[in-house]
Scaffold this motif. Structure first.
Motif, mmCIF file in Angstrom:
data_model
loop_
_atom_site.group_PDB
_atom_site.id
_atom_site.type_symbol
_atom_site.label_atom_id
_atom_site.label_comp_id
_atom_site.label_asym_id
_atom_site.label_seq_id
_atom_site.Cartn_x
_atom_site.Cartn_y
_atom_site.Cartn_z
ATOM 1 N N MET A 1 0.818 -1.190 0.000
ATOM 2 C CA MET A 1 0.000 0.000 0.000
ATOM 3 C C MET A 1 0.868 1.264 0.000
ATOM 4 O O MET A 1 0.509 2.243 -0.644
ATOM 5 C CB MET A 1 -0.934 -0.001 1.206
ATOM 6 C CG MET A 1 -2.021 -1.076 1.161
ATOM 7 S SD MET A 1 -3.006 -1.101 -0.345
ATOM 8 C CE MET A 1 -3.922 0.376 -0.182
ATOM 9 N N LEU A 2 1.979 1.224 0.724
ATOM 10 C CA LEU A 2 2.865 2.400 0.737
ATOM 11 C C LEU A 2 3.395 2.702 -0.659
ATOM 12 O O LEU A 2 3.476 3.860 -1.064
ATOM 13 C CB LEU A 2 4.038 2.185 1.689
ATOM 14 C CG LEU A 2 3.739 2.290 3.167
ATOM 15 C CD1 LEU A 2 4.961 1.913 3.970
ATOM 16 C CD2 LEU A 2 3.295 3.683 3.526
ATOM 17 N N LYS A 3 3.738 1.656 -1.385
ATOM 18 C CA LYS A 3 4.246 1.856 -2.738
ATOM 19 C C LYS A 3 3.162 2.439 -3.644
ATOM 20 O O LYS A 3 3.448 3.312 -4.463
ATOM 21 C CB LYS A 3 4.780 0.546 -3.310
ATOM 22 C CG LYS A 3 6.028 0.033 -2.602
ATOM 23 C CD LYS A 3 6.635 -1.167 -3.285
ATOM 24 C CE LYS A 3 5.704 -2.354 -3.286
ATOM 25 N NZ LYS A 3 6.309 -3.566 -3.844
ATOM 26 N N LEU A 4 1.936 1.978 -3.482
ATOM 27 C CA LEU A 4 0.837 2.505 -4.288
ATOM 28 C C LEU A 4 0.580 3.983 -3.988
ATOM 29 O O LEU A 4 0.324 4.777 -4.894
ATOM 30 C CB LEU A 4 -0.438 1.694 -4.050
ATOM 31 C CG LEU A 4 -0.434 0.274 -4.604
ATOM 32 C CD1 LEU A 4 -1.678 -0.468 -4.132
ATOM 33 C CD2 LEU A 4 -0.354 0.286 -6.112
ATOM 34 N N ILE A 5 0.648 4.344 -2.717
ATOM 35 C CA ILE A 5 0.463 5.748 -2.332
ATOM 36 C C ILE A 5 1.582 6.596 -2.923
ATOM 37 O O ILE A 5 1.345 7.663 -3.487
ATOM 38 C CB ILE A 5 0.404 5.896 -0.801
ATOM 39 C CG1 ILE A 5 -0.820 5.183 -0.247
ATOM 40 C CG2 ILE A 5 0.383 7.362 -0.401
ATOM 41 C CD1 ILE A 5 -0.809 5.035 1.259
ATOM 42 N N ARG A 6 2.814 6.113 -2.788
ATOM 43 C CA ARG A 6 3.960 6.849 -3.342
ATOM 44 C C ARG A 6 3.829 6.997 -4.855
ATOM 45 O O ARG A 6 4.025 8.085 -5.401
ATOM 46 C CB ARG A 6 5.252 6.100 -3.003
ATOM 47 C CG ARG A 6 6.509 6.822 -3.403
ATOM 48 C CD ARG A 6 7.493 6.116 -4.318
ATOM 49 N NE ARG A 6 7.163 4.850 -4.843
ATOM 50 C CZ ARG A 6 7.912 3.758 -4.690
ATOM 51 N NH1 ARG A 6 9.002 3.795 -3.960
ATOM 52 N NH2 ARG A 6 7.584 2.629 -5.269
ATOM 53 N N ASN A 7 3.488 5.917 -5.534
ATOM 54 C CA ASN A 7 3.363 5.952 -6.993
ATOM 55 C C ASN A 7 2.287 6.944 -7.431
ATOM 56 O O ASN A 7 2.487 7.714 -8.372
ATOM 57 C CB ASN A 7 3.031 4.565 -7.536
ATOM 58 C CG ASN A 7 4.104 3.540 -7.242
ATOM 59 O OD1 ASN A 7 5.158 3.850 -6.698
ATOM 60 N ND2 ASN A 7 3.830 2.303 -7.581
ATOM 61 N N THR A 8 1.160 6.935 -6.742
ATOM 62 C CA THR A 8 0.062 7.846 -7.082
ATOM 63 C C THR A 8 0.472 9.297 -6.860
ATOM 64 O O THR A 8 0.231 10.155 -7.717
ATOM 65 C CB THR A 8 -1.190 7.510 -6.259
ATOM 66 O OG1 THR A 8 -1.556 6.156 -6.507
ATOM 67 C CG2 THR A 8 -2.337 8.423 -6.600
ATOM 68 N N ALA A 10 3.513 10.582 -6.739
ATOM 69 C CA ALA A 10 4.568 10.986 -7.675
ATOM 70 C C ALA A 10 4.026 11.150 -9.091
ATOM 71 O O ALA A 10 4.379 12.108 -9.785
ATOM 72 C CB ALA A 10 5.696 9.963 -7.652
ATOM 73 N N ASP A 11 3.159 10.242 -9.526
ATOM 74 C CA ASP A 11 2.619 10.311 -10.889
ATOM 75 C C ASP A 11 1.700 11.513 -11.087
ATOM 76 O O ASP A 11 1.728 12.164 -12.112
ATOM 77 C CB ASP A 11 1.855 9.037 -11.234
ATOM 78 C CG ASP A 11 2.779 7.841 -11.449
ATOM 79 O OD1 ASP A 11 3.995 8.050 -11.654
ATOM 80 O OD2 ASP A 11 2.289 6.698 -11.396
ATOM 81 N N ARG A 12 0.874 11.797 -10.090
ATOM 82 C CA ARG A 12 -0.083 12.902 -10.212
ATOM 83 C C ARG A 12 0.501 14.240 -9.766
ATOM 84 O O ARG A 12 -0.105 15.274 -9.993
ATOM 85 C CB ARG A 12 -1.336 12.599 -9.409
ATOM 86 C CG ARG A 12 -2.089 11.429 -9.993
ATOM 87 C CD ARG A 12 -3.402 11.276 -9.313
ATOM 88 N NE ARG A 12 -4.120 10.183 -9.922
ATOM 89 C CZ ARG A 12 -5.416 10.169 -10.071
ATOM 90 N NH1 ARG A 12 -6.128 11.180 -9.646
ATOM 91 N NH2 ARG A 12 -6.003 9.146 -10.627
ATOM 92 N N ILE A 22 -1.702 18.044 -1.268
ATOM 93 C CA ILE A 22 -0.519 17.258 -0.928
ATOM 94 C C ILE A 22 0.327 17.238 -2.194
ATOM 95 O O ILE A 22 -0.163 16.851 -3.250
ATOM 96 C CB ILE A 22 -0.917 15.828 -0.511
ATOM 97 C CG1 ILE A 22 -1.857 15.872 0.694
ATOM 98 C CG2 ILE A 22 0.322 14.997 -0.217
ATOM 99 C CD1 ILE A 22 -2.616 14.589 0.907
ATOM 100 N N SER A 23 1.577 17.663 -2.095
ATOM 101 C CA SER A 23 2.375 17.840 -3.300
ATOM 102 C C SER A 23 3.709 17.088 -3.234
ATOM 103 O O SER A 23 4.439 17.166 -2.243
ATOM 104 C CB SER A 23 2.633 19.325 -3.533
ATOM 105 O OG SER A 23 3.392 19.511 -4.695
ATOM 106 N N TRP A 24 4.020 16.377 -4.306
ATOM 107 C CA TRP A 24 5.295 15.678 -4.469
ATOM 108 C C TRP A 24 6.429 16.692 -4.633
ATOM 109 O O TRP A 24 7.583 16.418 -4.328
ATOM 110 C CB TRP A 24 5.200 14.748 -5.683
ATOM 111 C CG TRP A 24 6.395 13.915 -5.943
ATOM 112 C CD1 TRP A 24 7.323 14.101 -6.923
ATOM 113 C CD2 TRP A 24 6.808 12.733 -5.226
ATOM 114 N NE1 TRP A 24 8.274 13.113 -6.866
ATOM 115 C CE2 TRP A 24 7.980 12.267 -5.844
ATOM 116 C CE3 TRP A 24 6.298 12.048 -4.144
ATOM 117 C CZ2 TRP A 24 8.645 11.137 -5.396
ATOM 118 C CZ3 TRP A 24 6.965 10.919 -3.704
ATOM 119 C CH2 TRP A 24 8.126 10.471 -4.322
#
Length: 133
Positions: A1-8, A10-12, A22-24
């Protein structure tokens, strides 16, 4: 789940919440600042965390991104150093702390752990519920 949150995230680049964004970008700026200064502000954030695509299966990288030490560093850059590139990072800081606390509660296995890392018991049930609900 952490990877999915990070991926989302970073991608968005930005996730909208009812109270803010919330900003990357803030994580990228923190890494840029730390690389330029040659110092770390008490966290493990490096270029591998920002350019995670080649190491996307490493949970450790996602865990270190969503840590309270990264949140503390962002908050320090905003409130103490008053750096303009970190203005408005409060929502991102709160998000990082929430994810970190939830991970600690769900990953608790050491019977001697303290705080959020303590195993769930009836005595600390309220603390875990506050984080998870």
């Amino acid at each position: 789940m952490l990877k999915l949150i990070r991926n989302t995230l970073a991608d968005r680049s930005t996730l909208q919440t009812p109270t803010g964004k919330i900003s990357w970008k803030f994580l990228q700026e923190l890494n840029k600042l730390q690389d330029a200064q040659g110092l770390r502000l008490g966290n493990k954030l490096k270029m591998a965390h920002i350019r995670w695509e080649k190491q996307k299966m490493k949970v450790k990288l996602a865990t270190q991104v969503f840590s309270s030490s990264v949140a503390d560093a962002l908050e320090f850059c905003n409130t103490q150093l008053h750096l303009p590139q970190f203005r408005g990072c409060e929502e991102t800081v709160e998000f990082l702390r929430t994810i970190d606390a939830a991970f600690d509660v769900l990953n608790s296995r050491n019977p001697l752990g303290k705080g959020y890392k303590a195993p769930m018991r009836t005595s600390n049930k309220e603390r875990a519920e506050k984080v998870l609900l």
